[in-house]
Design a protein around this motif. Structure first.
Motif, PDB file in Angstrom:
ATOM      1  N   ILE A 245      -1.290   2.823 -11.719  1.00 26.88           N
ATOM      2  CA  ILE A 245      -2.705   2.984 -11.363  1.00 26.88           C
ATOM      3  C   ILE A 245      -3.072   2.093 -10.181  1.00 26.88           C
ATOM      4  O   ILE A 245      -2.746   0.903 -10.146  1.00 26.88           O
ATOM      5  CB  ILE A 245      -3.587   2.661 -12.591  1.00 26.88           C
ATOM      6  CG1 ILE A 245      -3.415   3.818 -13.603  1.00 26.88           C
ATOM      7  CG2 ILE A 245      -5.057   2.489 -12.203  1.00 26.88           C
ATOM      8  CD1 ILE A 245      -4.115   3.619 -14.904  1.00 26.88           C
ATOM      9  N   THR A 246      -3.726   2.688  -9.181  1.00 25.51           N
ATOM     10  CA  THR A 246      -4.182   1.940  -8.013  1.00 25.51           C
ATOM     11  C   THR A 246      -5.610   2.353  -7.682  1.00 25.51           C
ATOM     12  O   THR A 246      -5.897   3.539  -7.450  1.00 25.51           O
ATOM     13  CB  THR A 246      -3.280   2.181  -6.778  1.00 25.51           C
ATOM     14  OG1 THR A 246      -3.974   1.789  -5.594  1.00 25.51           O
ATOM     15  CG2 THR A 246      -2.816   3.615  -6.632  1.00 25.51           C
ATOM     16  N   VAL A 247      -6.521   1.370  -7.667  1.00 23.23           N
ATOM     17  CA  VAL A 247      -7.932   1.651  -7.364  1.00 23.23           C
ATOM     18  C   VAL A 247      -8.066   2.116  -5.912  1.00 23.23           C
ATOM     19  O   VAL A 247      -8.556   3.216  -5.638  1.00 23.23           O
ATOM     20  CB  VAL A 247      -8.793   0.402  -7.619  1.00 23.23           C
ATOM     21  CG1 VAL A 247     -10.225   0.618  -7.153  1.00 23.23           C
ATOM     22  CG2 VAL A 247      -8.765   0.030  -9.102  1.00 23.23           C
ATOM     23  N   GLY A 248      -7.552   1.304  -4.993  1.00 24.31           N
ATOM     24  CA  GLY A 248      -7.679   1.643  -3.562  1.00 24.31           C
ATOM     25  C   GLY A 248      -6.930   2.908  -3.208  1.00 24.31           C
ATOM     26  O   GLY A 248      -7.411   3.732  -2.425  1.00 24.31           O
ATOM     27  N   GLY A 249      -5.769   3.098  -3.833  1.00 22.51           N
ATOM     28  CA  GLY A 249      -4.986   4.312  -3.567  1.00 22.51           C
ATOM     29  C   GLY A 249      -5.751   5.555  -3.992  1.00 22.51           C
ATOM     30  O   GLY A 249      -5.793   6.565  -3.278  1.00 22.51           O
TER      31      GLY A 249
ATOM     32  N   ILE B 286       0.839  -1.208   0.000  1.00 21.67           N
ATOM     33  CA  ILE B 286       0.000   0.000   0.000  1.00 21.67           C
ATOM     34  C   ILE B 286       0.872   1.254   0.000  1.00 21.67           C
ATOM     35  O   ILE B 286       0.448   2.319   0.452  1.00 21.67           O
ATOM     36  CB  ILE B 286      -0.977   0.016   1.208  1.00 21.67           C
ATOM     37  CG1 ILE B 286      -0.233  -0.055   2.542  1.00 21.67           C
ATOM     38  CG2 ILE B 286      -2.011  -1.096   1.099  1.00 21.67           C
ATOM     39  CD1 ILE B 286      -1.114   0.271   3.752  1.00 21.67           C
ATOM     40  N   ASP B 287       2.084   1.105  -0.558  1.00 22.96           N
ATOM     41  CA  ASP B 287       3.022   2.241  -0.560  1.00 22.96           C
ATOM     42  C   ASP B 287       2.452   3.458  -1.288  1.00 22.96           C
ATOM     43  O   ASP B 287       2.669   4.604  -0.869  1.00 22.96           O
ATOM     44  CB  ASP B 287       4.360   1.823  -1.165  1.00 22.96           C
ATOM     45  CG  ASP B 287       4.206   1.107  -2.511  1.00 22.96           C
ATOM     46  OD1 ASP B 287       3.150   0.481  -2.739  1.00 22.96           O
ATOM     47  OD2 ASP B 287       5.128   1.176  -3.327  1.00 22.96           O
ATOM     48  N   PHE B 288       1.696   3.226  -2.373  1.00 17.22           N
ATOM     49  CA  PHE B 288       1.136   4.379  -3.112  1.00 17.22           C
ATOM     50  C   PHE B 288       0.105   5.127  -2.246  1.00 17.22           C
ATOM     51  O   PHE B 288       0.003   6.353  -2.289  1.00 17.22           O
ATOM     52  CB  PHE B 288       0.455   3.926  -4.405  1.00 17.22           C
ATOM     53  CG  PHE B 288       1.360   3.205  -5.375  1.00 17.22           C
ATOM     54  CD1 PHE B 288       2.755   3.311  -5.295  1.00 17.22           C
ATOM     55  CD2 PHE B 288       0.823   2.409  -6.367  1.00 17.22           C
ATOM     56  CE1 PHE B 288       3.580   2.647  -6.195  1.00 17.22           C
ATOM     57  CE2 PHE B 288       1.646   1.734  -7.279  1.00 17.22           C
ATOM     58  CZ  PHE B 288       3.018   1.855  -7.180  1.00 17.22           C
ATOM     59  N   HIS B 289      -0.664   4.348  -1.440  1.00 19.41           N
ATOM     60  CA  HIS B 289      -1.659   4.990  -0.565  1.00 19.41           C
ATOM     61  C   HIS B 289      -0.921   5.925   0.404  1.00 19.41           C
ATOM     62  O   HIS B 289      -1.318   7.068   0.621  1.00 19.41           O
ATOM     63  CB  HIS B 289      -2.389   3.953   0.302  1.00 19.41           C
ATOM     64  CG  HIS B 289      -3.193   2.935  -0.433  1.00 19.41           C
ATOM     65  ND1 HIS B 289      -4.516   2.701  -0.181  1.00 19.41           N
ATOM     66  CD2 HIS B 289      -2.845   2.029  -1.387  1.00 19.41           C
ATOM     67  CE1 HIS B 289      -4.972   1.725  -0.947  1.00 19.41           C
ATOM     68  NE2 HIS B 289      -3.977   1.302  -1.679  1.00 19.41           N
TER      69      HIS B 289
ATOM     70  N   THR C 143      -1.589  -8.451 -16.465  1.00 17.79           N
ATOM     71  CA  THR C 143      -0.613  -7.355 -16.299  1.00 17.79           C
ATOM     72  C   THR C 143      -0.767  -6.631 -14.958  1.00 17.79           C
ATOM     73  O   THR C 143       0.021  -5.761 -14.640  1.00 17.79           O
ATOM     74  CB  THR C 143      -0.826  -6.294 -17.410  1.00 17.79           C
ATOM     75  OG1 THR C 143      -2.101  -5.646 -17.172  1.00 17.79           O
ATOM     76  CG2 THR C 143      -0.835  -6.907 -18.793  1.00 17.79           C
ATOM     77  N   ILE C 144      -1.798  -6.956 -14.180  1.00 14.45           N
ATOM     78  CA  ILE C 144      -2.054  -6.182 -12.963  1.00 14.45           C
ATOM     79  C   ILE C 144      -1.425  -6.826 -11.733  1.00 14.45           C
ATOM     80  O   ILE C 144      -0.754  -6.162 -10.940  1.00 14.45           O
ATOM     81  CB  ILE C 144      -3.588  -6.016 -12.728  1.00 14.45           C
ATOM     82  CG1 ILE C 144      -4.282  -5.466 -13.975  1.00 14.45           C
ATOM     83  CG2 ILE C 144      -3.855  -5.150 -11.489  1.00 14.45           C
ATOM     84  CD1 ILE C 144      -3.986  -4.036 -14.322  1.00 14.45           C
ATOM     85  N   PHE C 145      -1.647  -8.121 -11.538  1.00 16.56           N
ATOM     86  CA  PHE C 145      -1.110  -8.807 -10.347  1.00 16.56           C
ATOM     87  C   PHE C 145      -0.019  -9.795 -10.745  1.00 16.56           C
ATOM     88  O   PHE C 145      -0.070 -10.383 -11.822  1.00 16.56           O
ATOM     89  CB  PHE C 145      -2.234  -9.530  -9.593  1.00 16.56           C
ATOM     90  CG  PHE C 145      -3.179  -8.579  -8.895  1.00 16.56           C
ATOM     91  CD1 PHE C 145      -4.453  -8.362  -9.392  1.00 16.56           C
ATOM     92  CD2 PHE C 145      -2.768  -7.877  -7.767  1.00 16.56           C
ATOM     93  CE1 PHE C 145      -5.311  -7.462  -8.772  1.00 16.56           C
ATOM     94  CE2 PHE C 145      -3.623  -6.980  -7.149  1.00 16.56           C
ATOM     95  CZ  PHE C 145      -4.893  -6.768  -7.656  1.00 16.56           C
TER      96      PHE C 145
ATOM     97  N   THR D 154      -8.881  -7.457 -14.614  1.00 18.23           N
ATOM     98  CA  THR D 154      -8.129  -8.576 -14.031  1.00 18.23           C
ATOM     99  C   THR D 154      -9.070  -9.490 -13.227  1.00 18.23           C
ATOM    100  O   THR D 154      -8.852 -10.696 -13.157  1.00 18.23           O
ATOM    101  CB  THR D 154      -6.988  -8.070 -13.127  1.00 18.23           C
ATOM    102  OG1 THR D 154      -6.367  -9.182 -12.478  1.00 18.23           O
ATOM    103  CG2 THR D 154      -7.469  -7.116 -12.067  1.00 18.23           C
ATOM    104  N   ASP D 155     -10.154  -8.929 -12.684  1.00 14.73           N
ATOM    105  CA  ASP D 155     -11.084  -9.743 -11.886  1.00 14.73           C
ATOM    106  C   ASP D 155     -11.936 -10.670 -12.745  1.00 14.73           C
ATOM    107  O   ASP D 155     -12.713 -11.454 -12.215  1.00 14.73           O
ATOM    108  CB  ASP D 155     -12.011  -8.839 -11.043  1.00 14.73           C
ATOM    109  CG  ASP D 155     -11.236  -8.100  -9.972  1.00 14.73           C
ATOM    110  OD1 ASP D 155     -11.789  -7.154  -9.394  1.00 14.73           O
ATOM    111  OD2 ASP D 155     -10.070  -8.452  -9.742  1.00 14.73           O
ATOM    112  N   MET D 156     -11.763 -10.567 -14.093  1.00 11.94           N
ATOM    113  CA  MET D 156     -12.481 -11.473 -14.993  1.00 11.94           C
ATOM    114  C   MET D 156     -11.506 -12.457 -15.666  1.00 11.94           C
ATOM    115  O   MET D 156     -11.898 -13.264 -16.500  1.00 11.94           O
ATOM    116  CB  MET D 156     -13.213 -10.668 -16.079  1.00 11.94           C
ATOM    117  CG  MET D 156     -14.458  -9.950 -15.602  1.00 11.94           C
ATOM    118  SD  MET D 156     -15.743 -11.103 -15.040  1.00 11.94           S
ATOM    119  CE  MET D 156     -15.941 -12.102 -16.501  1.00 11.94           C
TER     120      MET D 156
END
Ligand code: EPZ
Length: 424
Positions: A167-171, A125-128, A331-333, A309-311
């Motif tokens: 790009i970070t969704v949670g961040g 969570i470094d970006f957060h 490419t995401i995880f 990625t969730d699909m």
């Protein structure tokens, strides 16, 4: 322990109502920390992760009541009981780190356990943390916890300029929520563009925030003094929608998916049409009819609006039954192929090379006992179990309960032979 048992090979036919989005509802629930007013959320899915978030918010001092129709909650935080998000809750659900921004913005302090990794990757969570430091927060890491506070002389967070390295969704969600009560203007560059970000910004603006650009890669937030409570409906779950669209395709059946929004999953619809599935979309429904052969279609996961990625795991299951080969690149995880050895147990022909997997479709797959490893991997096993003749037993179904509301009931109503069993 519970498992799911499926007798597969039956084309699904019928209608499935889509639930509210887990990945929208979780950050929306943390907005209750940003106001002392009543905050009502409707269309909240009944999921294990929602219950975990409920426990976490109650631990901070929220009173949360389910309203009579079942999918609505009233949340109210009159005062902060504790600014700590403990390890035993955060390790169960990474989205717990989304309390960081709101706690800092409203109460000037937060002590949140580092989430630790999970099956699909290290998930730092470094970006957060860098984003919150850009808003003036002081961040210390101690004994596995993030200890964050707003320096006394500042009073509250200040506006800043955040540029996410990737790009970070949670961040993006944490930064947007923190900036909404900061003193001054914040600009977020390289912001995530997921629909859940736009939904969160829409809700914040209805509460009195001043956010523009959400859904694009540059978001501007003018901090305000305070936010009011409102009554807000969670948007439909695009990943659940895509999952059941693939359930129709993989069983060569036809399904109508209702209470959804086709615009949320264009990349998935395009890939399904390229594979030979007939799709008709309306304002709030999708009709999937699979009469022709399914062709192999290459996909690469990307941040929204790319293929999610969730699909990825669900797509791999479909390609395992296709006529021909397909290349799938994640490419995401860094470790999101845990479902491959389990899909191979059905007889699927899949070879992984680094971030890519080559899937050669086959018609002689058969049901097998398999193990769920993470949420989306577990549903790919359900999909292949539905498609293949024979019996499939999926262990560790608690992964599924995190993200799919009433899965067995929804599939059974469309002809699937699926039941939950207790195993030793
Ligand atoms: C959200 O996770 C979703 N979860 C995930 O869905 C989804 O897969 C992911 O976004 C990508 O779309 C929720 O919304 C609750 P990220 P999040 O920050 O926010 C790296 C599901 O199945 N990264 O966009 O945690 C990270 O390791 C779940 O419903 C950093 O390096 O994802 C990953 O490789 C699984 N440092 C990439 O960025 C950071 O500080 C994207 O992560 C943050 C992220």
């Amino acid at each position: 322990m519970q498992a799911i048992k499926i007798h597969g090979g039956v084309p699904l036919e019928g209608t499935i109502p889509i639930s509210g989005s887990k990945n929208a509802a979780l950050p929306l629930m943390t907005l209750s920390l940003l106001t002392n007013d009543r905050f009502i959320l409707s269309n909240v899915p009944e999921l294990a992760d929602i219950n975990t978030m409920k426990c976490l918010l109650e631990q901070h001092g929220a009173s949360i009541h389910r309203l009579d129709n079942g999918n609505s909650y009233e949340l109210k935080v009159e005062g902060l009981l504790s600014s700590e998000a403990p390890y035993d809750l955060v390790r169960k659900m990474r989205a717990s780190v989304l309390v960081l921004g709101p706690l800092l913005a409203k109460y000037g302090q937060a002590k949140v356990s580092l989430p630790g990794g999970c099956a699909i990757g290290t998930r730092p969570i470094d970006f957060h943390l860098k984003a919150l430091e850009s808003l003036g927060a002081e961040i210390n890491l101690k004994s596995g916890y993030v200890e964050a506070k707003v320096p006394k002389h500042m009073g509250r967070l200040k506006g800043g300029h955040i540029v996410f390295p990737s790009i970070t969704v949670g961040g993006t969600e944490n930064a947007m929520m923190a900036a909404s009560l900061a003193n001054g203007k914040t600009i977020i560059e390289n912001a995530a563009r997921e629909p859940e970000i736009l939904d969160l910004a829409n809700c914040l603006n209805l509460m009195g925030a001043k956010i523009s650009g959400a859904g694009s890669s540059i978001i501007t937030i003018e901090g305000v003094e305070g936010l009011n409570g409102i009554n807000y409906k969670v948007l439909p779950d695009r990943i659940e929608t895509g999952t059941y669209a693939i359930a129709a395709a993989i069983t060569r059946g036809c399904l109508k998916l209702t209470n959804t929004d086709p615009n949320l999953l264009e990349a998935v619809i395009i890939a399904l049409e390229a594979s030979g599935v007939n799709i008709e979309v309306g304002e709030d429904f999708i009709n999937i009819d699979t009469s022709k052969k399914i062709r192999g279609v290459d996909i690469q996961t990307e941040p929204y609006p790319g293929f999610p990625t969730d699909m990825q795991a669900q797509w791999m299951a479909l390609m395992a039954t296709a006529d021909g080969a397909a290349m799938l690149t994640e490419t995401i995880f860094e470790n999101r192929f845990m479902h491959v050895p389990e899909l191979v147990r059905f007889g699927a022909n899949i070879n992984v090379h680094g971030k890519s997997a080559i899937i050669r479709g086959s018609e002689d797959l058969s049901g097998a006992p398999v193990m769920a490893t993470d949420l989306r991997a577990s549903v790919s096993l359900v999909l292949l179990g539905l498609a293949t003749h024979g019996t499939t037993v999926i262990n560790r179904v608690y992964h599924l309960d995190r993200g799919y509301e009433k899965l067995e009931k929804k599939l059974e109503s469309c002809g699937a032979s699926i039941e939950r069993i207790n195993i030793k």
